[in-house]
Design a protein around this motif. Sequence first.
Motif, PDB file in Angstrom:
ATOM      1  N   GLU A 329     110.563  35.477  60.663  1.00 55.15           N
ATOM      2  CA  GLU A 329     111.407  35.885  61.782  1.00 55.15           C
ATOM      3  C   GLU A 329     112.871  35.769  61.384  1.00 55.15           C
ATOM      4  O   GLU A 329     113.286  34.735  60.850  1.00 55.15           O
ATOM      5  CB  GLU A 329     111.133  35.010  63.014  1.00 55.15           C
ATOM      6  N   ALA A 330     113.609  36.824  61.633  1.00 55.77           N
ATOM      7  CA  ALA A 330     115.054  36.794  61.391  1.00 55.77           C
ATOM      8  C   ALA A 330     115.754  36.682  62.733  1.00 55.77           C
ATOM      9  O   ALA A 330     115.619  37.559  63.593  1.00 55.77           O
ATOM     10  CB  ALA A 330     115.506  38.055  60.657  1.00 55.77           C
ATOM     11  N   ARG A 331     116.470  35.586  62.939  1.00 57.31           N
ATOM     12  CA  ARG A 331     117.259  35.389  64.149  1.00 57.31           C
ATOM     13  C   ARG A 331     118.704  35.135  63.742  1.00 57.31           C
ATOM     14  O   ARG A 331     118.995  34.871  62.572  1.00 57.31           O
ATOM     15  CB  ARG A 331     116.725  34.211  64.966  1.00 57.31           C
ATOM     16  N   PRO A 335     118.351  33.266  58.713  1.00 58.49           N
ATOM     17  CA  PRO A 335     117.967  34.423  57.909  1.00 58.49           C
ATOM     18  C   PRO A 335     116.589  34.266  57.277  1.00 58.49           C
ATOM     19  O   PRO A 335     115.998  33.174  57.265  1.00 58.49           O
ATOM     20  CB  PRO A 335     119.060  34.468  56.831  1.00 58.49           C
ATOM     21  N   ILE A 336     116.103  35.375  56.732  1.00 51.70           N
ATOM     22  CA  ILE A 336     114.865  35.374  55.953  1.00 51.70           C
ATOM     23  C   ILE A 336     115.256  35.332  54.474  1.00 51.70           C
ATOM     24  O   ILE A 336     115.872  36.280  53.970  1.00 51.70           O
ATOM     25  CB  ILE A 336     114.019  36.625  56.233  1.00 51.70           C
ATOM     26  N   PRO A 337     114.963  34.255  53.758  1.00 45.89           N
ATOM     27  CA  PRO A 337     115.348  34.180  52.341  1.00 45.89           C
ATOM     28  C   PRO A 337     114.380  34.959  51.460  1.00 45.89           C
ATOM     29  O   PRO A 337     113.167  34.948  51.667  1.00 45.89           O
ATOM     30  CB  PRO A 337     115.291  32.686  52.049  1.00 45.89           C
ATOM     31  N   LEU A 344     118.062  38.035  54.413  1.00 49.73           N
ATOM     32  CA  LEU A 344     118.180  39.038  55.478  1.00 49.73           C
ATOM     33  C   LEU A 344     118.684  38.336  56.737  1.00 49.73           C
ATOM     34  O   LEU A 344     118.022  37.441  57.267  1.00 49.73           O
ATOM     35  CB  LEU A 344     116.820  39.697  55.757  1.00 49.73           C
ATOM     36  N   TYR A 345     119.849  38.764  57.217  1.00 53.26           N
ATOM     37  CA  TYR A 345     120.461  38.172  58.407  1.00 53.26           C
ATOM     38  C   TYR A 345     120.351  39.128  59.584  1.00 53.26           C
ATOM     39  O   TYR A 345     120.633  40.331  59.449  1.00 53.26           O
ATOM     40  CB  TYR A 345     121.940  37.863  58.152  1.00 53.26           C
ATOM     41  N   GLN A 346     119.932  38.586  60.733  1.00 56.45           N
ATOM     42  CA  GLN A 346     119.918  39.389  61.952  1.00 56.45           C
ATOM     43  C   GLN A 346     121.358  39.642  62.383  1.00 56.45           C
ATOM     44  O   GLN A 346     122.109  38.707  62.632  1.00 56.45           O
ATOM     45  CB  GLN A 346     119.160  38.669  63.059  1.00 56.45           C
ATOM     46  N   LYS A 469     122.274  40.187  52.259  1.00 57.49           N
ATOM     47  CA  LYS A 469     123.427  39.479  51.701  1.00 57.49           C
ATOM     48  C   LYS A 469     123.030  38.608  50.511  1.00 57.49           C
ATOM     49  O   LYS A 469     121.998  37.940  50.527  1.00 57.49           O
ATOM     50  CB  LYS A 469     124.075  38.607  52.777  1.00 57.49           C
ATOM     51  N   LYS A 470     123.896  38.655  49.511  1.00 55.31           N
ATOM     52  CA  LYS A 470     123.799  37.761  48.361  1.00 55.31           C
ATOM     53  C   LYS A 470     125.214  37.301  48.045  1.00 55.31           C
ATOM     54  O   LYS A 470     126.129  38.117  47.943  1.00 55.31           O
ATOM     55  CB  LYS A 470     123.194  38.484  47.159  1.00 55.31           C
ATOM     56  N   ASP A 471     125.389  35.998  47.904  1.00 54.44           N
ATOM     57  CA  ASP A 471     126.741  35.490  47.690  1.00 54.44           C
ATOM     58  C   ASP A 471     126.709  34.295  46.739  1.00 54.44           C
ATOM     59  O   ASP A 471     126.435  33.165  47.126  1.00 54.44           O
ATOM     60  CB  ASP A 471     127.376  35.083  49.020  1.00 54.44           C
TER      61      ASP A 471
END
Length: 558
Positions: A329-331, A335-337, A344-346, A469-471
């Motif tokens: 679940e992405a909230r 995020p979903i790693p 993955l960020y909502q 996102k990747k940072d």
Amino acid sequence: MSKITCECGHVNPEGTVLCEACGKPFEANQHLNNNKPEQLLNMRYDGSARRSQTYQRTFIDKTWNFFSSVKIGVSIIIVIVVASALGTIFPQEMYLPPGSDPSTHYKDQYGILGQIYYQLGFHNLYSSWWYLLLLAMLGISIVIASIDRFVPLYKTLKKQKPKRHPNFMKKQRIFGETDSGNIDYKKLKANLKSKRYNLYEEDGNILAEKNRFSRWGPYVNHIGLIIVLLGAMLRFVPAMYMDEFLWVREGETKQIVGTDGIYYMKNKDFILENYDMEDEGNSQFRESLQKQSAPVPENYQTNAVIYKRTDLPVVPGKEPELKKVKEAEARVNHPIPLENGISLYQASYQLNEFSSMTFKLHDKGDEESNYGEFTVDLIEPKDEYKLDNGTVVRLERYFPEFELDDGEPKQVSKFPRNPAFIFEVDAPGEETEVSFAGIGVNIDASGNNDYKLGLTNFETRDVTGLTVKKDYTLPIIAVGAAIFMIGVIQGMYWNHRRIWIQPKGTGVWVAGHTNKNWFALKKDIDRTLEGTGIAFPVDQQEEKDAEERRKDDGIISD
């Protein structure tokens, strides 16, 4: 380059103001730090020879001198701040609605100012070549300014000796003379050690020093700033930083951008929960919620299925073979790693996006008649649809989201939020007719059509917006910021203090210097000299200021 040999025998670099060993002032070089020699010594950088204020001969010298200037560094910072502020006037291109054309969006939304903003390139300000050049110039300025000051100061402080030239002693701000043969040097040394001073002795001369490390605080700051700048510039390297946006409709499986075609995501379900004003748990927010014109989201999340492609390497055009990795679940803020630092960020959502529309063909004057129906998939529409009576309906043009501009349909975005169509109706044995149909609009282009296309049904689905996102730059920036704060604390809460004590005939001379906080230094000197038989020195700067004030008041004459 000519060297300066002091009477103490030490050879100093050209441009030295005070001998690195004994501190003798070289009056001919005083102009390097002052417009004219002052009564008191200018102890900035301990009179060391700075390259930027000594060599002016070659192009390299002039370039070095340019970037070592504090004024130039501050000017670059001001330009960067002003440019950064300009970049916030209107949204950057990355924050425009998906599918928007920047060349028209800025003009349509913000008028002539928006058009100028776009044409000047401010819509991609932070990745523009000139903005990156400014950051690079700031980094170069920080490096050169630091080296120009740190290296000679470090050498000077390392070479300083306890025995100092008489002029060095006399021209210190804190200076005093005592003519007495009853001086307790043993107690003096004990008092200095109790104040945590490090003692250095040479022929009876004493140098008491502490907190030299505080002099390096500004240079530690510079190291931190350079690391922060490096981290910021690395954000433009794809391997270090990625910030992409992904729209996925309910039930749709889509490749995750930035994963080289390896990972896919299925939007299993999108859930939106709004605050319930009747819920007792939200009573403290009730007044605020009632002021809102629309429901306020309490939670929105994407129930996702993550797949990994197994048929590697990726062959373009080949249907992927996917293996389920996990359900997650992405909230917001959860995020979903994935692998390789990608998450993955909502970030957003779109409710009730049209997924399909069903039309029927009937007589223009009789809506009860029906010659057949067809359904248009708004994601992958067909070019033509055949009805049971042999009529062919061709999709001439499709506008996922349209608006009328001077009576002409214009596409706003590629997402089916307000779809419209231009159909050609080719009935057997009759002339081809053209119709414009959409939500709440149905136009007979010629005015002579016999048939009409009417909307009978439509289906919608929710769409989730995820940030991929990747940072890897964030740890670098965090380390730089931590080092910067260490430098701030190092230079702010400690100060470099030195006390020179020299036997002179039947008495002793005492001088003191600090890079700041003279009150604390004088307090240290008073306490260390107490009970030693040495008179307290005076603050020559305070005496000079007091004398100037008396002159201004007319108490004494020149």
